[in-house]
Enzyme design. Structure first.
Site, PDB file in Angstrom:
ATOM      1  N   LYS A  88     -92.887 -55.126  22.162  1.00 37.17           N
ATOM      2  CA  LYS A  88     -91.830 -55.835  22.900  1.00 37.17           C
ATOM      3  C   LYS A  88     -91.067 -54.856  23.787  1.00 37.17           C
ATOM      4  O   LYS A  88     -90.843 -55.125  24.969  1.00 37.17           O
ATOM      5  CB  LYS A  88     -90.883 -56.486  21.881  1.00 37.17           C
ATOM      6  CG  LYS A  88     -89.979 -57.539  22.431  1.00 37.17           C
ATOM      7  CD  LYS A  88     -89.015 -58.041  21.360  1.00 37.17           C
ATOM      8  CE  LYS A  88     -89.734 -58.780  20.248  1.00 37.17           C
ATOM      9  NZ  LYS A  88     -88.778 -59.365  19.263  1.00 37.17           N
ATOM     10  N   LYS A 100     -88.114 -51.956  12.306  1.00 34.62           N
ATOM     11  CA  LYS A 100     -87.573 -53.189  11.701  1.00 34.62           C
ATOM     12  C   LYS A 100     -87.130 -52.886  10.286  1.00 34.62           C
ATOM     13  O   LYS A 100     -87.647 -51.964   9.648  1.00 34.62           O
ATOM     14  CB  LYS A 100     -88.663 -54.268  11.637  1.00 34.62           C
ATOM     15  CG  LYS A 100     -88.109 -55.671  11.537  1.00 34.62           C
ATOM     16  CD  LYS A 100     -87.668 -56.141  12.895  1.00 34.62           C
ATOM     17  CE  LYS A 100     -87.296 -57.590  12.932  1.00 34.62           C
ATOM     18  NZ  LYS A 100     -87.312 -58.070  14.323  1.00 34.62           N
ATOM     19  N   THR A 184     -81.144 -63.695  23.220  1.00 37.29           N
ATOM     20  CA  THR A 184     -82.544 -64.030  22.914  1.00 37.29           C
ATOM     21  C   THR A 184     -82.924 -65.334  23.618  1.00 37.29           C
ATOM     22  O   THR A 184     -83.943 -65.414  24.310  1.00 37.29           O
ATOM     23  CB  THR A 184     -82.744 -64.152  21.387  1.00 37.29           C
ATOM     24  OG1 THR A 184     -82.317 -62.916  20.794  1.00 37.29           O
ATOM     25  CG2 THR A 184     -84.185 -64.420  21.026  1.00 37.29           C
ATOM     26  N   ASN A 214     -79.284 -69.013  15.623  1.00 38.10           N
ATOM     27  CA  ASN A 214     -78.745 -68.427  16.851  1.00 38.10           C
ATOM     28  C   ASN A 214     -79.622 -68.742  18.068  1.00 38.10           C
ATOM     29  O   ASN A 214     -79.148 -69.303  19.062  1.00 38.10           O
ATOM     30  CB  ASN A 214     -78.592 -66.911  16.658  1.00 38.10           C
ATOM     31  CG  ASN A 214     -78.113 -66.228  17.924  1.00 38.10           C
ATOM     32  OD1 ASN A 214     -78.853 -66.077  18.882  1.00 38.10           O
ATOM     33  ND2 ASN A 214     -76.853 -65.841  17.954  1.00 38.10           N
ATOM     34  N   SER A 343     -79.507 -55.635  23.753  1.00 37.27           N
ATOM     35  CA  SER A 343     -79.204 -54.543  22.811  1.00 37.27           C
ATOM     36  C   SER A 343     -79.278 -53.205  23.543  1.00 37.27           C
ATOM     37  O   SER A 343     -78.442 -52.319  23.336  1.00 37.27           O
ATOM     38  CB  SER A 343     -80.215 -54.526  21.660  1.00 37.27           C
ATOM     39  OG  SER A 343     -79.835 -55.421  20.648  1.00 37.27           O
TER      40      SER A 343
HETATM   41  N1  GLU Z   1     -84.158 -58.937  16.062  1.00 37.69           N
HETATM   42  C1  GLU Z   1     -84.365 -59.063  17.473  1.00 37.69           C
HETATM   43  C2  GLU Z   1     -85.846 -59.048  17.803  1.00 37.69           C
HETATM   44  O1  GLU Z   1     -86.668 -59.378  16.981  1.00 37.69           O
HETATM   45  C3  GLU Z   1     -83.532 -58.076  18.275  1.00 37.69           C
HETATM   46  C4  GLU Z   1     -83.830 -56.622  18.025  1.00 37.69           C
HETATM   47  C5  GLU Z   1     -82.844 -55.671  18.687  1.00 37.69           C
HETATM   48  O2  GLU Z   1     -81.956 -56.118  19.381  1.00 37.69           O
HETATM   49  O3  GLU Z   1     -83.022 -54.477  18.478  1.00 37.69           O
HETATM   50  O4  GLU Z   1     -86.232 -58.795  18.904  1.00 37.69           O
END
Ligand code: GLU
Length: 414
Positions: A88, A100, A184, A214, A343
């Site tokens: 990503k 993660k 998101t 969210n 972020s």
């Molecule tokens: N948890 C979100 C994702 O899966 C955001 C991760 C982030 O902002 O670092 O992309």
């Protein structure tokens, strides 16, 4: 799960002339740390919870990715999610690798004080691998800005200085960014709007949203505001379907008061489990967990477009079925990348000490979503491959360039 996810890497690798070292480097998580967190409950008893943090790959920068609190979290899931974060961040050209974390807990069973103790315990256990230039957590499923605030505070006490760039998705009062809360959904929304013509969508197109947390709620609001008709919504407790359309504010109120299903009545029927995947609509938005659409239900999907706001909602077998049906999938590593992109904006603002307006955040997010989205879309057309494969190819070529630039002696001791 990780083995399944790796099939996407292998597929993308077939479209690029890659040095064998590159693929080998990306096949395994670099490090996964596992700890048992022990906290005191309000009644004086003790409880312990398994917790993990995976730093999958850091060739493009410090590892980045959320922390999930979920009763069914496992190490395999954490590593798979960290693998997806790696791709990503590369798709979006953010200067990060992928990571993660998770705690195996149902946060709804904890009091606020217990939740705070658990969040602080997480930071205490992992602070040695976390840091603004090392590994930067954020919210994920069932975690939020309040939890990020506690963790940032705990990190500051451990290292003895304020260090807001260590974690993103913080409360605004602690250096959080405007526009992070709906990022998101907003990223997926900008992407969808940008590709509307190519996808054959017009005003009044119908939408079904699975997951009303969210990402799902913000997506419903944004799409309804742009003239889309929300015809079905569901969460873990079930959902509702109304071909003539649902009012988003009423949906949000119903969810707050306990259940979406309380809205059922004339013209609004209830739906259970995965049934939402077979609802008649133009756009289906999975916005909850992995593996929603699988071999067993993919053939019944009636949407023409799927926007993956969740991570990994479609299995590789289901992907093949959907491709044969001609369903266009805007894949997770692109469609839900708005969260990590904002972020990144938060981290940049924390480091420069200068903060942007919501308008600035939105326009920067829109630009990144449209640029990278366009590159992926064009790549898919040129090479006659699915959009997901194109997103992986786009990311993999960036990752390969970084791995080669480091010099492979760095990774494989001879
Ligand atoms: N948890 C979100 C994702 O899966 C955001 C991760 C982030 O902002 O670092 O992309």
């Amino acid at each position: 799960m990780l083995d399944q996810a790796l099939t996407r890497l292998e597929e993308a690798a077939r479209h690029l002339q890659l040095d064998g070292d590159v693929l080998e480097k990306l096949k395994y998580p670099r490090e996964t740390t596992k700890t048992r967190l022990m906290i005191r409950m309000d009644d004086g008893s003790r409880k312990s919870f398994m917790a993990w943090r995976c730093r999958y790959d850091d060739t493009r920068g410090p590892t980045k990715g959320g922390i999930r609190f979920h009763p069914e979290a496992t190490m395999d899931e954490v590593e798979t999610l960290a693998f997806w974060m790696t791709f990503k961040c590369a798709v979006m050209n953010l200067p990060y690798g992928g990571g993660k974390g998770a705690v195996q807990v149902d946060p709804h069973t904890l009091s606020k004080a217990e939740l705070e103790r658990l969040s602080r315990a997480y930071m205490q256990a992992f602070s040695h691998i976390i840091g603004p230039d090392r590994d930067i957590p954020a919210p994920d499923v069932y975690t939020n800005s309040m939890i990020m605030g506690w963790m940032a505070d705990e990190y500051a006490s451990i290292v003895g200085r304020v260090s807001p760039a260590v974690i993103t998705g913080k409360p605004i009062a602690l250096g959080g960014s405007l526009g992070r809360d709906d990022a998101t959904a907003r990223g997926g929304f900008y992407l969808l709007r940008h590709l509307e013509t190519e996808l054959g969508l017009s005003r009044g197109a119908t939408v079904a949203i699975q997951g009303f947390g969210n990402a799902g709620t913000h997506m419903a609001r944004l799409l309804a505001g742009a003239g889309y008709r929300i015809v079905a919504v569901s969460d873990s407790r079930g959902g509702i379907h109304a071909p003539s359309g649902l009012d988003v504010e009423r949906l949000i109120a119903a969810k707050r008061n306990g259940s979406l299903k309380t809205l059922a009545g004339a013209g609004i029927r209830t739906i259970e489990g995965e049934a939402i995947t077979a609802v008649e609509c133009d756009v289906l938005v999975p916005a909850a967990l992995e593996n929603l659409i699988h071999e067993g239900n993919a053939a019944a999907v009636r949407a023409r477009v799927i926007v993956e706001l969740a991570n990994g909602p479609i299995t590789p077998e289901a992907d093949t079925i959907l491709e044969r049906k001609g369903v266009a999938v805007l894949p997770d590593i692109l469609a839900n990348a708005g969260g990590v992109t904002v972020s990144y904006f938060e981290w940049v603002q924390n480091r420069q000490g200068l903060y942007w307006t919501a308008e600035e955040i939105h326009s920067r997010l829109r630009a990144v979503m449209e640029n990278e989205g366009r590159s992926v879309w064009d790549l898919a057309r040129q090479r006659r491959i699915g959009v997901r494969t194109a997103a992986y190819v786009h990311a993999l070529s960036r990752l390969a360039e970084a791995i080669e630039a480091h010099g492979t002696q760095q990774f494989f001791t001879s």
